[in-house]
Design a protein around this motif. Structure first.
Motif: not given
Length: 265
Positions: A122-126, A156-159, A161-171, A183-185
Protein backbone atom coordinates in the motif's frame (compact mmCIF):
# COMPACT_ATOMS: atom_id res chain seq x y z
CA UNK A 1 -11.97 13.69 11.98
CA UNK A 2 -14.41 10.85 12.66
CA UNK A 3 -12.76 8.52 15.16
CA UNK A 4 -15.40 5.85 14.52
CA UNK A 5 -14.31 5.48 10.91
CA UNK A 6 -11.88 2.76 9.92
CA UNK A 7 -10.30 5.32 7.59
CA UNK A 8 -10.37 8.91 8.83
CA UNK A 9 -10.40 11.76 6.32
CA UNK A 10 -9.56 15.43 6.55
CA UNK A 11 -8.44 18.21 4.20
CA UNK A 12 -6.21 21.19 5.02
CA UNK A 13 -5.22 23.78 2.41
CA UNK A 14 -6.07 21.39 -0.40
CA UNK A 15 -4.01 18.52 1.04
CA UNK A 16 -6.07 15.46 1.97
CA UNK A 17 -5.06 13.19 4.85
CA UNK A 18 -6.27 9.60 4.97
CA UNK A 19 -5.51 7.79 8.24
CA UNK A 20 -5.96 4.04 8.60
CA UNK A 21 -7.76 3.82 11.92
CA UNK A 22 -7.57 0.40 13.57
CA UNK A 23 -4.71 1.14 15.98
CA UNK A 24 -5.52 -1.84 18.21
CA UNK A 25 -4.88 -4.10 15.18
CA UNK A 26 -1.89 -2.08 13.91
CA UNK A 27 -4.25 -0.99 11.11
CA UNK A 28 -4.49 -4.45 9.55
CA UNK A 29 -6.57 -4.22 6.38
CA UNK A 30 -10.04 -5.71 6.82
CA UNK A 31 -12.64 -5.85 4.04
CA UNK A 32 -14.58 -3.06 5.77
CA UNK A 33 -11.49 -0.85 6.01
CA UNK A 34 -10.70 -1.45 2.34
CA UNK A 35 -14.25 -0.47 1.38
CA UNK A 36 -13.89 2.82 3.27
CA UNK A 37 -10.48 3.45 1.71
CA UNK A 38 -11.85 2.85 -1.79
CA UNK A 39 -14.81 5.16 -1.16
CA UNK A 40 -12.49 7.97 -0.08
CA UNK A 41 -10.16 7.44 -3.03
CA UNK A 42 -13.06 7.55 -5.48
CA UNK A 43 -14.23 10.85 -3.97
CA UNK A 44 -10.73 12.33 -3.94
CA UNK A 45 -10.25 11.42 -7.60
CA UNK A 46 -13.07 13.74 -8.67
CA UNK A 47 -12.63 16.48 -6.06
CA UNK A 48 -10.67 19.20 -7.83
CA UNK A 49 -10.20 21.12 -4.59
CA UNK A 50 -7.82 18.37 -3.40
CA UNK A 51 -4.34 18.82 -4.85
CA UNK A 52 -2.36 16.15 -2.96
CA UNK A 53 -2.93 13.16 -0.68
CA UNK A 54 -1.09 11.87 2.40
CA UNK A 55 -1.75 8.32 3.61
CA UNK A 56 -0.71 7.31 7.13
CA UNK A 57 -1.71 5.07 10.03
CA UNK A 58 -2.98 5.78 13.53
CA UNK A 59 -1.18 4.51 16.60
CA UNK A 60 2.08 2.60 16.36
CA UNK A 61 1.61 0.94 12.97
CA UNK A 62 1.14 2.03 9.37
CA UNK A 63 -0.58 -1.15 8.22
CA UNK A 64 0.18 -4.66 9.51
CA UNK A 65 -1.04 -6.30 6.32
CA UNK A 66 -4.09 -8.49 5.86
CA UNK A 67 -6.55 -8.99 8.69
CA UNK A 68 -5.90 -12.19 10.66
CA UNK A 69 -9.63 -12.59 11.35
CA UNK A 70 -10.24 -12.77 7.62
CA UNK A 71 -7.54 -15.41 7.24
CA UNK A 72 -9.14 -17.45 10.04
CA UNK A 73 -12.51 -17.24 8.31
CA UNK A 74 -10.95 -18.50 5.08
CA UNK A 75 -9.38 -21.46 6.87
CA UNK A 76 -12.77 -22.44 8.29
CA UNK A 77 -14.76 -21.93 5.07
CA UNK A 78 -16.11 -24.62 2.78
CA UNK A 79 -13.15 -25.59 0.55
CA UNK A 80 -15.41 -25.43 -2.49
CA UNK A 81 -15.91 -21.68 -1.93
CA UNK A 82 -12.38 -20.66 -1.01
CA UNK A 83 -11.00 -20.29 -4.52
CA UNK A 84 -13.71 -18.03 -5.93
CA UNK A 85 -14.09 -16.02 -2.73
CA UNK A 86 -10.34 -15.44 -2.74
CA UNK A 87 -10.42 -14.36 -6.37
CA UNK A 88 -13.28 -11.97 -5.65
CA UNK A 89 -11.39 -10.49 -2.68
CA UNK A 90 -8.33 -10.03 -4.87
CA UNK A 91 -10.33 -7.84 -7.22
CA UNK A 92 -11.00 -5.49 -4.31
CA UNK A 93 -7.33 -5.47 -3.27
CA UNK A 94 -6.19 -4.67 -6.77
CA UNK A 95 -8.88 -2.04 -7.32
CA UNK A 96 -7.74 -0.15 -4.21
CA UNK A 97 -4.07 -0.30 -5.28
CA UNK A 98 -4.92 0.86 -8.80
CA UNK A 99 -7.03 3.74 -7.53
CA UNK A 100 -4.18 4.94 -5.32
CA UNK A 101 -1.55 4.47 -8.03
CA UNK A 102 -3.56 6.35 -10.64
CA UNK A 103 -4.89 9.29 -8.64
CA UNK A 104 -4.26 12.41 -10.76
CA UNK A 105 -2.52 14.17 -7.86
CA UNK A 106 0.73 13.59 -5.94
CA UNK A 107 0.35 10.92 -3.24
CA UNK A 108 2.61 10.42 -0.23
CA UNK A 109 2.76 7.51 2.21
CA UNK A 110 3.78 8.76 5.66
CA UNK A 111 4.88 5.46 7.20
CA UNK A 112 4.79 5.80 10.97
CA UNK A 113 5.46 2.18 11.98
CA UNK A 114 5.19 -1.36 10.69
CA UNK A 115 4.31 -1.68 7.00
CA UNK A 116 3.97 -5.42 6.50
CA UNK A 117 2.85 -7.38 3.47
CA UNK A 118 -0.22 -5.66 2.11
CA UNK A 119 0.72 -2.59 4.17
CA UNK A 120 4.13 -2.34 2.52
CA UNK A 121 2.49 -2.74 -0.88
CA UNK A 122 0.00 0.00 0.00
CA UNK A 123 2.82 2.41 0.84
CA UNK A 124 4.55 1.71 -2.48
CA UNK A 125 1.31 2.41 -4.34
CA UNK A 126 1.95 6.06 -3.50
CA UNK A 127 4.20 8.32 -5.56
CA UNK A 128 6.49 9.05 -2.62
CA UNK A 129 7.24 7.34 0.70
CA UNK A 130 8.43 9.08 3.86
CA UNK A 131 9.43 6.91 6.81
CA UNK A 132 9.65 7.82 10.47
CA UNK A 133 12.37 6.44 12.77
CA UNK A 134 9.92 3.72 13.84
CA UNK A 135 9.00 2.57 10.33
CA UNK A 136 9.97 -0.83 9.03
CA UNK A 137 8.94 -2.92 6.04
CA UNK A 138 8.45 -6.65 5.45
CA UNK A 139 7.17 -8.75 2.57
CA UNK A 140 6.62 -12.05 4.41
CA UNK A 141 4.02 -13.50 2.06
CA UNK A 142 6.06 -16.55 1.15
CA UNK A 143 6.47 -17.51 4.81
CA UNK A 144 2.64 -17.79 4.84
CA UNK A 145 2.59 -19.83 1.64
CA UNK A 146 1.35 -16.90 -0.43
CA UNK A 147 2.55 -14.64 -3.23
CA UNK A 148 2.63 -10.82 -2.79
CA UNK A 149 -0.91 -9.89 -3.81
CA UNK A 150 -1.12 -6.17 -3.10
CA UNK A 151 1.18 -4.94 -5.87
CA UNK A 152 4.57 -5.77 -4.33
CA UNK A 153 5.69 -7.76 -7.37
CA UNK A 154 5.02 -4.66 -9.49
CA UNK A 155 6.08 -1.81 -7.21
CA UNK A 156 9.08 -3.21 -5.35
CA UNK A 157 11.24 -4.05 -8.44
CA UNK A 158 10.64 -0.53 -9.70
CA UNK A 159 11.94 0.82 -6.42
CA UNK A 160 14.95 -1.40 -5.72
CA UNK A 161 15.63 -3.42 -8.89
CA UNK A 162 14.73 -7.01 -9.70
CA UNK A 163 17.41 -8.95 -7.74
CA UNK A 164 16.88 -6.96 -4.53
CA UNK A 165 13.11 -7.24 -4.85
CA UNK A 166 13.43 -11.01 -5.16
CA UNK A 167 15.71 -11.16 -2.13
CA UNK A 168 13.35 -9.10 0.03
CA UNK A 169 10.30 -11.13 -1.01
CA UNK A 170 11.92 -14.57 -0.90
CA UNK A 171 13.47 -13.98 2.53
CA UNK A 172 10.66 -11.90 4.01
CA UNK A 173 13.22 -10.16 6.20
CA UNK A 174 12.54 -6.93 8.04
CA UNK A 175 13.95 -3.68 6.64
CA UNK A 176 14.31 -0.72 9.02
CA UNK A 177 13.96 2.93 8.04
CA UNK A 178 17.68 3.52 7.48
CA UNK A 179 18.09 0.53 5.17
CA UNK A 180 14.82 1.34 3.42
CA UNK A 181 16.22 4.78 2.57
CA UNK A 182 19.49 3.27 1.37
CA UNK A 183 17.70 0.72 -0.85
CA UNK A 184 15.28 3.27 -2.29
CA UNK A 185 12.15 1.80 -0.71
CA UNK A 186 11.56 5.21 0.85
CA UNK A 187 12.43 8.67 -0.42
CA UNK A 188 12.94 10.44 2.89
CA UNK A 189 13.43 9.60 6.57
CA UNK A 190 12.56 11.84 9.52
CA UNK A 191 11.73 11.72 13.20
CA UNK A 192 8.30 10.50 14.24
CA UNK A 193 7.41 13.97 15.54
CA UNK A 194 8.14 15.53 12.15
CA UNK A 195 6.51 12.87 9.96
CA UNK A 196 3.25 14.60 9.12
CA UNK A 197 4.76 18.07 8.85
CA UNK A 198 7.42 16.67 6.50
CA UNK A 199 4.75 14.94 4.45
CA UNK A 200 2.69 18.14 4.26
CA UNK A 201 5.74 20.11 3.12
CA UNK A 202 6.43 17.58 0.37
CA UNK A 203 2.77 17.50 -0.64
CA UNK A 204 2.72 21.29 -0.85
CA UNK A 205 5.89 21.34 -2.98
CA UNK A 206 4.78 18.56 -5.34
CA UNK A 207 1.35 20.10 -5.92
CA UNK A 208 2.38 23.74 -6.32
CA UNK A 209 2.32 23.63 -10.13
CA UNK A 210 -0.37 23.00 -12.72
CA UNK A 211 -2.84 20.33 -11.61
CA UNK A 212 -3.56 19.51 -15.24
CA UNK A 213 0.12 19.06 -16.10
CA UNK A 214 0.77 16.94 -12.99
CA UNK A 215 -2.16 14.64 -13.78
CA UNK A 216 -1.15 14.16 -17.41
CA UNK A 217 2.55 13.69 -16.61
CA UNK A 218 1.77 11.15 -13.90
CA UNK A 219 -0.50 9.18 -16.23
CA UNK A 220 2.40 8.78 -18.67
CA UNK A 221 5.28 8.24 -16.25
CA UNK A 222 3.34 5.49 -14.45
CA UNK A 223 3.29 3.51 -17.71
CA UNK A 224 6.69 4.52 -19.08
CA UNK A 225 8.54 1.30 -18.12
CA UNK A 226 6.14 -0.67 -20.29
CA UNK A 227 6.29 1.73 -23.26
CA UNK A 228 8.78 2.40 -26.04
CA UNK A 229 10.24 5.88 -26.39
CA UNK A 230 7.99 6.46 -29.41
CA UNK A 231 4.92 5.60 -27.35
CA UNK A 232 6.06 8.00 -24.61
CA UNK A 233 6.64 10.71 -27.22
CA UNK A 234 3.17 10.13 -28.69
CA UNK A 235 1.46 10.21 -25.31
CA UNK A 236 3.44 13.31 -24.39
CA UNK A 237 2.38 15.07 -27.58
CA UNK A 238 -1.29 14.44 -26.87
CA UNK A 239 -0.89 15.59 -23.28
CA UNK A 240 0.92 18.75 -24.36
CA UNK A 241 -1.93 19.61 -26.69
CA UNK A 242 -4.27 19.54 -23.69
CA UNK A 243 -1.86 21.65 -21.64
CA UNK A 244 -1.63 24.30 -24.38
CA UNK A 245 -5.35 24.95 -23.93
CA UNK A 246 -5.42 24.86 -20.12
CA UNK A 247 -6.15 27.96 -18.07
CA UNK A 248 -3.06 27.26 -15.94
CA UNK A 249 -0.73 27.38 -18.96
CA UNK A 250 -2.34 30.46 -20.47
CA UNK A 251 -2.26 32.34 -17.15
CA UNK A 252 1.37 31.38 -16.52
CA UNK A 253 2.54 32.42 -19.98
CA UNK A 254 0.64 35.71 -19.84
CA UNK A 255 2.16 36.52 -16.44
CA UNK A 256 5.64 35.79 -17.86
CA UNK A 257 5.03 38.00 -20.88
CA UNK A 258 3.72 40.81 -18.67
CA UNK A 259 6.88 40.64 -16.52
CA UNK A 260 9.10 40.73 -19.62
CA UNK A 261 7.21 43.76 -20.91
CA UNK A 262 7.58 45.57 -17.60
CA UNK A 263 11.30 44.78 -17.48
CA UNK A 264 11.81 46.31 -20.92
CA UNK A 265 10.10 49.58 -20.04
Amino acid sequence: MNQESLVSYSVENGIALLTLNRPDKRNAMSDAMRAELVAHLVNIRTDRSVRALILTGSGKGFCAGGDIAGMKTRMEADPATVGFNGWERQQGVHYAASLLLNLPIPTIAAVNGAAAGLGADLALSCDFVIASDFAHFTWAYIARGLVPDGGGMYFLPRRVGLPRAKALIFSGRRVNADEALQLGIVDQRCSADELLSTAHAMADEMSSGSRTAVALTKSIINKSYEMSEQQVFAEGSKAQGICYTSEEHRTSVQAFLDRMKEAQQ
